[in-house]
Design a protein around this motif. Structure first.
Motif, PDB file in Angstrom:
ATOM      1  N   ASN A  10      52.303   2.495   6.582  1.00 20.03           N
ATOM      2  CA  ASN A  10      53.327   2.309   5.559  1.00 20.03           C
ATOM      3  C   ASN A  10      52.746   1.527   4.395  1.00 20.03           C
ATOM      4  N   PHE A  11      53.059   1.991   3.211  1.00 20.80           N
ATOM      5  CA  PHE A  11      52.449   1.406   2.016  1.00 20.80           C
ATOM      6  C   PHE A  11      53.442   1.476   0.873  1.00 20.80           C
ATOM      7  N   LYS A  12      53.806   0.324   0.330  1.00 22.28           N
ATOM      8  CA  LYS A  12      54.792   0.298  -0.748  1.00 22.28           C
ATOM      9  C   LYS A  12      54.263  -0.362  -2.010  1.00 22.28           C
ATOM     10  N   GLU A  13      53.070  -0.936  -1.958  1.00 25.14           N
ATOM     11  CA  GLU A  13      52.520  -1.614  -3.117  1.00 25.14           C
ATOM     12  C   GLU A  13      52.222  -0.610  -4.221  1.00 25.14           C
ATOM     13  N   ASN A  14      52.444  -1.015  -5.472  1.00 24.07           N
ATOM     14  CA  ASN A  14      52.030  -0.167  -6.578  1.00 24.07           C
ATOM     15  C   ASN A  14      50.865  -0.802  -7.325  1.00 24.07           C
ATOM     16  N   GLU A  15      50.341  -1.891  -6.751  1.00 24.95           N
ATOM     17  CA  GLU A  15      49.162  -2.532  -7.316  1.00 24.95           C
ATOM     18  C   GLU A  15      48.536  -3.429  -6.241  1.00 24.95           C
ATOM     19  N   ILE A  16      47.231  -3.450  -6.227  1.00 27.78           N
ATOM     20  CA  ILE A  16      46.496  -4.376  -5.370  1.00 27.78           C
ATOM     21  C   ILE A  16      45.629  -5.211  -6.295  1.00 27.78           C
ATOM     22  N   ILE A  17      45.852  -6.519  -6.262  1.00 29.46           N
ATOM     23  CA  ILE A  17      45.108  -7.422  -7.125  1.00 29.46           C
ATOM     24  C   ILE A  17      43.753  -7.717  -6.479  1.00 29.46           C
ATOM     25  N   THR A  18      42.696  -7.486  -7.229  1.00 29.98           N
ATOM     26  CA  THR A  18      41.349  -7.753  -6.722  1.00 29.98           C
ATOM     27  C   THR A  18      40.621  -8.686  -7.677  1.00 29.98           C
ATOM     28  N   GLU A  19      39.601  -9.329  -7.140  1.00 26.25           N
ATOM     29  CA  GLU A  19      38.734 -10.186  -7.939  1.00 26.25           C
ATOM     30  C   GLU A  19      37.329  -9.596  -7.915  1.00 26.25           C
ATOM     31  N   LYS A  20      36.487 -10.120  -8.763  1.00 26.96           N
ATOM     32  CA  LYS A  20      35.156  -9.562  -9.012  1.00 26.96           C
ATOM     33  C   LYS A  20      34.336  -9.297  -7.747  1.00 26.96           C
ATOM     34  N   ASN A  21      34.244 -10.237  -6.843  1.00 31.14           N
ATOM     35  CA  ASN A  21      33.357 -10.098  -5.682  1.00 31.14           C
ATOM     36  C   ASN A  21      34.059  -9.661  -4.404  1.00 31.14           C
ATOM     37  N   ASP A  22      35.280  -9.167  -4.509  1.00 31.14           N
ATOM     38  CA  ASP A  22      35.992  -8.680  -3.334  1.00 31.14           C
ATOM     39  C   ASP A  22      35.329  -7.404  -2.813  1.00 31.14           C
ATOM     40  N   LEU A  23      35.409  -7.230  -1.505  1.00 32.24           N
ATOM     41  CA  LEU A  23      34.944  -6.001  -0.873  1.00 32.24           C
ATOM     42  C   LEU A  23      36.173  -5.142  -0.606  1.00 32.24           C
ATOM     43  N   ILE A  24      36.204  -3.935  -1.138  1.00 34.73           N
ATOM     44  CA  ILE A  24      37.340  -3.026  -0.962  1.00 34.73           C
ATOM     45  C   ILE A  24      36.920  -1.942   0.020  1.00 34.73           C
ATOM     46  N   ILE A  25      37.606  -1.913   1.168  1.00 32.65           N
ATOM     47  CA  ILE A  25      37.322  -0.911   2.194  1.00 32.65           C
ATOM     48  C   ILE A  25      38.532   0.006   2.332  1.00 32.65           C
TER      49      ILE A  25
END
Length: 105
Positions: A10-25
């Protein structure tokens, strides 16, 4: 610096806040959510049983469908091996009940 894991539950977010050195998997079908949000993924992990087309333009670890671990577990283990201690999981509850239970554990 945190590890952000995007699953296909289940996913309801319309944005994911990330920072420069985050790892996105992106975890298997969670890649579809990342594409919808224009979220740049560092790596795609899973057995790819929830994707119609496996993208060619990103790094990925493809696992056999017959395994003892969930795709989300494999993603968390990857993040730990990369030295991350803070994890934020999106789309890791709901959907398939066996995956939800495994992710809570």
């Amino acid at each position: 610096m945190k590890c952000i894991i995007v699953g296909a539950g289940n996913f309801k977010e319309n944005e994911i806040i990330t920072e420069k050195n985050d790892l996105i998997i992106a975890v298997d079908g969670g890649y579809n959510y990342c594409r919808l949000l224009n979220l740049e993924v560092n790596i795609l992990i899973g057995d790819m049983d929830s994707l119609e087309i496996i993208p060619e333009n990103i790094n990925k670890y493809i696992y056999n469908k017959e395994k003892d671990e969930t795709d989300t577990y494999l993603a968390v283990q990857y993040g730990i091996k990369q030295g991350f201690e803070e994890f934020i999981l999106y789309g890791c509850l709901g959907g398939r009940i066996e995956h939800t239970i495994a992710n809570i554990q």
